[in-house]
Every structure is written in C-alpha cells, then in structure tokens.
Design an enzyme around this catalytic site. Structure first.
Site, mmCIF file in Angstrom:
data_model
loop_
_atom_site.group_PDB
_atom_site.id
_atom_site.type_symbol
_atom_site.label_atom_id
_atom_site.label_comp_id
_atom_site.label_asym_id
_atom_site.label_seq_id
_atom_site.Cartn_x
_atom_site.Cartn_y
_atom_site.Cartn_z
ATOM 1 N N LYS A 180 -31.583 11.735 -56.197
ATOM 2 C CA LYS A 180 -30.134 11.829 -56.746
ATOM 3 C C LYS A 180 -29.553 10.615 -55.753
ATOM 4 O O LYS A 180 -29.145 10.911 -54.802
ATOM 5 C CB LYS A 180 -29.583 13.126 -56.470
ATOM 6 C CG LYS A 180 -28.290 13.594 -57.157
ATOM 7 C CD LYS A 180 -27.499 12.592 -57.292
ATOM 8 C CE LYS A 180 -26.469 12.637 -56.150
ATOM 9 N NZ LYS A 180 -25.480 11.416 -55.874
ATOM 10 N N CYS A 288 -24.870 3.593 -40.425
ATOM 11 C CA CYS A 288 -24.744 4.835 -39.606
ATOM 12 C C CYS A 288 -25.147 4.436 -38.066
ATOM 13 O O CYS A 288 -24.820 5.150 -37.198
ATOM 14 C CB CYS A 288 -25.651 5.826 -40.033
ATOM 15 S SG CYS A 288 -27.432 5.556 -39.869
HETATM 16 P P1 NAD Z 1 -21.358 10.710 -48.777
HETATM 17 O O1 NAD Z 1 -21.516 11.936 -47.887
HETATM 18 O O2 NAD Z 1 -20.075 10.486 -49.528
HETATM 19 O O3 NAD Z 1 -22.431 10.969 -50.079
HETATM 20 C C1 NAD Z 1 -23.670 11.060 -49.730
HETATM 21 C C2 NAD Z 1 -24.388 11.631 -51.159
HETATM 22 O O4 NAD Z 1 -23.711 13.039 -51.260
HETATM 23 C C3 NAD Z 1 -24.063 10.908 -52.323
HETATM 24 O O5 NAD Z 1 -25.348 10.975 -53.042
HETATM 25 C C4 NAD Z 1 -23.050 11.592 -53.165
HETATM 26 O O6 NAD Z 1 -22.924 11.781 -54.422
HETATM 27 C C5 NAD Z 1 -23.239 13.068 -52.503
HETATM 28 N N1 NAD Z 1 -21.743 13.818 -52.398
HETATM 29 C C6 NAD Z 1 -20.587 13.081 -52.121
HETATM 30 N N2 NAD Z 1 -19.596 14.175 -52.021
HETATM 31 C C7 NAD Z 1 -20.130 15.304 -52.467
HETATM 32 C C8 NAD Z 1 -19.711 16.494 -52.373
HETATM 33 N N3 NAD Z 1 -18.360 17.034 -52.241
HETATM 34 N N4 NAD Z 1 -20.592 17.573 -52.864
HETATM 35 C C9 NAD Z 1 -21.995 17.320 -52.989
HETATM 36 N N5 NAD Z 1 -22.433 15.981 -52.954
HETATM 37 C C10 NAD Z 1 -21.669 15.225 -52.658
HETATM 38 O O7 NAD Z 1 -21.806 9.499 -47.985
HETATM 39 P P2 NAD Z 1 -21.639 7.834 -48.324
HETATM 40 O O8 NAD Z 1 -20.012 7.703 -48.196
HETATM 41 O O9 NAD Z 1 -22.406 7.687 -49.737
HETATM 42 O O10 NAD Z 1 -22.543 7.388 -47.099
HETATM 43 C C11 NAD Z 1 -21.858 7.104 -46.009
HETATM 44 C C12 NAD Z 1 -22.220 8.088 -44.802
HETATM 45 O O11 NAD Z 1 -23.640 8.248 -44.629
HETATM 46 C C13 NAD Z 1 -21.618 7.694 -43.372
HETATM 47 O O12 NAD Z 1 -21.122 8.948 -42.965
HETATM 48 C C14 NAD Z 1 -22.687 7.386 -42.877
HETATM 49 O O13 NAD Z 1 -22.760 7.618 -41.517
HETATM 50 C C15 NAD Z 1 -23.787 8.456 -43.485
HETATM 51 N N6 NAD Z 1 -25.191 7.820 -43.178
HETATM 52 C C16 NAD Z 1 -26.055 8.568 -42.041
HETATM 53 C C17 NAD Z 1 -26.999 8.065 -41.876
HETATM 54 C C18 NAD Z 1 -28.064 8.633 -40.863
HETATM 55 O O14 NAD Z 1 -29.263 8.622 -40.646
HETATM 56 N N7 NAD Z 1 -27.522 9.503 -40.076
HETATM 57 C C19 NAD Z 1 -27.861 6.858 -42.495
HETATM 58 C C20 NAD Z 1 -27.130 6.236 -43.755
HETATM 59 C C21 NAD Z 1 -25.568 6.852 -43.797
#
Ligand code: NAD
Length: 503
Positions: A180, A288
């Site tokens: 997804k 991240c």
């Molecule tokens: P996000 O949490 O908004 O989205 C991630 C995934 O979750 C997406 O596929 C999205 O469709 C889904 N999602 C979003 N809101 C949701 C909800 N309310 N309920 C269920 N699913 C939902 O993250 P983003 O903005 O796409 O990515 C950035 C974030 O990811 C930053 O916080 C970054 O630090 C983190 N990140 C962490 C790592 C790591 O290895 N720790 C790596 C890359 C990114």
C-alpha cells in the site's frame, strides 16, 4: 493552482497479476511538487479491494513458498538487472512525484537496489541452525519458513526505496506481498510492479492496493495477513502497531524522528558545514534521517552558525530535474504551510530567525527557502517536534554531556551524528547517546542494506527492524526439530569401514 492532467500515468491496483482500473473509486491527486501540476490520480481503494488482493495473494502463496529458494532468488537476480536497466527512469519518476533532486533520487534507487542484492543471497539467509549429538544419537535443527501473506504500508518521502526495503526480502523468503504505497507518491510502485512481472514473478505474489486510511485499516483488520511492515509518521505508526498487533499480526512500524547533529569545537569546520547543510536541507528536509537540530558545543557556535548561514543563503532553490538545484520543493502546499507555521511558532517561542525561508522563493510549486533558527531550547516545540522541512534549529550548550542530555530528552531515537576528530569523545557519546543510528562525521547515518534500519524509542514500534538479517527474521518463522532414530542402520546402508592400509 494549475491542474492539468498529464497523460500516460495511470495509477492502477495490481491484484493477482492484473492491473485494475479505479472503477469510479474516489481518487487523490498526485502533484509534481516542482510545478504544482496534477500528474496522476491515486485510486482510494476500499476494504473490498484489499480483500480481493489477500484472496489472490493467498492463492499464490503455497506454490511460491514451495518454489525452491534458489529459483526465487533467480527472479530477484532478474529483477535487479531490470532495476539497473531502468534506474534512470525510476529516478525520474521519484523526482516527478516526490520533488527531490536527481542525485538524491538516483541515490534512493541505488539504495533500493542494494536491498535486492542482499535478498539475492536468500539461499544463505534462509539457513537454519543445527547442533548434532545434543544427547547420544540426537540432533537438533531449525528450519526457516515464510509466514504467508504479508503487507507493507509506505511513506511519500522514499517512494522507490522504502518499498524495496521489504519486498525483495519478503518475497525472496517465500511470502506473498501486498504493497500500500503512499497515496501522494504511487508512481514508482507501479513501475516496480511492472518490472517484477517482467522478471517472471508469478501472479499474485506481489500486489499493489493503492489508497489511504481505509486501505490501511483493512490491512490491519484482515485475518489473512500475517505481518505488516509500516514506515511513516509517529501517530500513524502507533495506530498501525496497536491495530495490527491487536489483530494478532507481527508488526514493525518505523516512525518519525528529530535527529541531532552534535558539533564539538575541534571540528573540521568546512567539511562539517557541507555535511550539515546536506543533512538539514537535502530532500527539502523530508528525510527521517535529516539532521534537524544542530547542537553546538562551546565556542564553535558563532563561527558555525555564520558559516552555515553563508552556505545556506547561496543554495540554489529549484526543481529536482534541473542541474544544480540544491533545495527542492516540499511535498504539498499544505505541508509547506505547516512548516512555515513551525517557523512562526519558533519565533514566538523566542528563537532567533537567522535565515528566513518562509517567503516562497519561486512562484510555481511548493518551494521554501532554507531556514535557520538559533538559540532554540529543548522546551520549544521547534526543538523537539518533527518539522520535516528545510528548517535547521540550533541549540547552544557548554559541554558534550549537555549535548547528549539534550538529544536524550527527545522522545524520538532515530539517528544522531557527531562532528569531531576526538575519538575519546566519540566513544563517550556512543556509549551514552539514545539513538539507533549513529553518524561520526556523517550527517545522514543511513545503514547499508545488510544492517537493520535501526530506530529506537518513539522512532520504532516493534522488535525486528526492516532490512538486514532482522528483515529476514521478520518475514520468516522457524520450526525447531529434534531427531533420533531407534533402529540401527540396515544392511542396505551399512557403512563400509575404510581399508586398514595405514592411509
Ligand atoms: P504518514 O504517516 O502520513 O503516511 C505513511 C503511510 O500511512 C501512508 O501510506 C499513508 O497512506 C498512511 N496513513 C496516513 N495517515 C493515516 C491514517 N490516519 N490512518 C491510516 N493510515 C494512514 O507519513 P508520510 O508523511 O508519508 O511520511 C513522512 C513520515 O515518515 C515522517 O514522519 C518520517 O520521519 C517518517 N519516516 C520514517 C522512516 C524511518 O525509517 N523511521 C523512514 C521514512 C519516513
């Protein structure tokens, strides 16, 4: 905002080997962050779509799991060759949908390919363990097995690499996999699906269900999905971890970050400045592993901030596909607004705005200028919350221990870097700092594919991390067998004694 639809970028679901149209489902626009144009529409899949994907993955699983691991690895070798062949095309897609520059996008594709290379060693990685003669004539052994149908939910900031963190390992180990992707950046995933088909992966082993919250919640609740790998923000990671484990699934949820970069007075200043700039502003701060807080120790603070400001002011803001662009756009206009508001908040909290990027430097797209906030403290929101934009907060302290204390006060524990030539200080820092990925004179402390991507504290929910051997363990389970035989070997298997010729 101009919303001209670019042709030829269909975002479809891949279910059981068939690319499916949206069939009138609601969609979410995909923007080119450099222009603000809509380049595609992501179908927002329903629980019914997810159920069909699980059904198809479940049908494909037994044959795939029974395919010898060397044959599964051969599919990955072909996939790796196709990724190499199409690496520029993938780079262009990443830049189009995410906005990062070509160099970063190419780096992301390369890092993803490295996980495929790691997973090509699956015959070795799947090895169990044995101890013979644990009692007289009794042997003990363990064997690794795939779990079944597994799923991954990925973020917008690495649309090619993060899916590749898990998919080669999961399918190499014999699982059937449902991806997804982020609804904001679904294009790279479509291309990965096409290349996996070309590599000869059987239908149903790799599936894509596009969408947002509904698709995610359907994954968490589906009893047929055995494990979920999530990468994204902290609140959603927590939701996925709690929801998935409550439904009996194995979950790894990689979450947000607020990474410190500690600078000691003996630093090699010009080299450190280049690294700090690249860490804070590369990919518009949307990593991240971005260094978000600079912790300056002692008298280095003034020259450091002056040098950083000089470099940051000179950065070329521009689209990722243009040569020489150093600061690229953030993902959405709404996100830019959120980042700007953080700068407002920092100013209100008493931080000094040394460099102000709030005014959009370019008319089109979602650009911001580089921003530096000085005299930030751990009590300020800009000192402890993830901003995920081109904003560097500077904290001034008197000693290394104070710097470590500042870092450890963060609820996050993704990465921390130190800039110094003092080995003893580095050792002291390593032994006391709370972060899962450490960089010594390295601003972006990204582990290689054969190590775990190792966040701790609120940056990770779960036990086994993504990538490295952790990834193999996450996507497999063991059977541990203990064996003995009651009969003596029969005449057909009688062991011939070596001829006693002295040899
Ligand atoms: P996000 O949490 O908004 O989205 C991630 C995934 O979750 C997406 O596929 C999205 O469709 C889904 N999602 C979003 N809101 C949701 C909800 N309310 N309920 C269920 N699913 C939902 O993250 P983003 O903005 O796409 O990515 C950035 C974030 O990811 C930053 O916080 C970054 O630090 C983190 N990140 C962490 C790592 C790591 O290895 N720790 C790596 C890359 C990114």
């Amino acid at each position: 905002m101009q919303e001209t639809r670019q042709k030829g970028r269909e975002v479809k679901n891949l279910i059981g080997g068939r690319w499916e149209e949206g069939n009138g489902r609601a969609t979410e626009p995909v923007y080119d962050p450099a222009t603000g144009e809509v380049v595609a529409e992501t179908p927002l899949s329903t629980a019914e779509d997810l159920n069909r994907a699980v059904e198809k993955a479940d049908e494909a699983f037994p044959r795939w799991a029974a395919t010898p691991v060397v044959e599964r690895a051969r599919v990955l070798f072909r996939f790796k060759m196709l990724l190499e062949e199409h690496s520029e095309e993938l780079r262009d897609l990443v830049t189009l949908e995410n906005g990062k520059d070509f160099k970063d996008a190419a780096g992301e594709v390369r890092r993803g390919i490295e996980v495929v290379e790691f997973a090509c060693g699956m015959p070795t990685l799947m090895m169990g363990e044995t101890v013979r003669d644990v009692a007289r004539g009794v042997d003990n052994a363990s064997y690794r097995y795939p779990l079944g149908v597994v799923a991954a939910i990925t973020p917008f900031n690495f649309p090619c690499m993060v899916p590749l963190w898990t998919l080669p390992v999961a399918i190499g180990a014999g699982n059937a996999y449902i991806l997804k992707p982020s609804e904001r950046t679904p294009l790279s995933a479509v291309r990965l699906g096409e290349l996996l088909q070309e590599a000869g992966l059987p239908d149903g082993v790799f599936n894509i269900v596009n969408g947002a919250r509904e698709a995610v919640d359907a994954i968490l609740e589906h009893p047929g999905i055995k494990a979920v790998s999530f990468v994204g923000s902290k609140p959603v990671a927590e939701h996925v971890y709690k929801g998935g484990t409550a439904h009996g699934k194995r979950v790894q949820a990689l979450a947000g970050a607020k990474n410190s970069m500690i600078v000691l007075p003996d630093v090699v200043l010009d080299k450190a400045v280049d690294n700090i700039i690249a860490s804070a502003y590369g990919n518009a701060g949307e990593r991240c592993l971005a260094g978000s807080v600079l912790v300056a120790v002692g008298e280095i603070a003034d020259p450091l901030v002056a040098a950083l400001k000089e470099k940051a002011v000179a950065m070329k803001v521009g689209p990722g596909k243009e040569e020489g662009s150093e600061l690229t756009p953030v993902i959405r206009d709404s996100h830019r607004e959120k980042v700007r508001q953080y700068v407002d908040v920092g100013e209100e909290e008493g931080a000094e705005v040394v460099l102000d990027g709030r005014e959009p430097p370019l008319e089109e797209g979602f650009f911001m200028g580089p921003t530096i906030l000085d005299h930030v403290t751990g009590e300020m929101r800009v000192g402890r919350e993830e901003i995920f934009g081109p904003v560097l907060s500077v904290v001034r302290v008197d000693s290394l221990d104070e710097a470590i204390e500042f870092n450890n006060g963060s609820p996050f524990g993704n990465a921390c870097s130190i800039f110094t030539e003092n080995g003893a200080a580095v050792r002291h820092w390593r032994e006391n700092v709370e972060a899962g990925m450490l960089g010594v004179n390295v601003g972006v402390a990204a582990p290689m594919a054969f190590f775990p991507f190792n966040g701790i504290k609120d940056s990770f929910f779960g036990d086994l991390h993504a990538t490295g051997k952790d990834g193999v363990r996450f996507f497999t389970e063991n059977k541990v067998e203990i064996t003995r035989w009651f009969s003596e070997p029969g005449p057909s298997s009688a062991v011939k004694r070596p001829v006693e010729d002295g040899g």
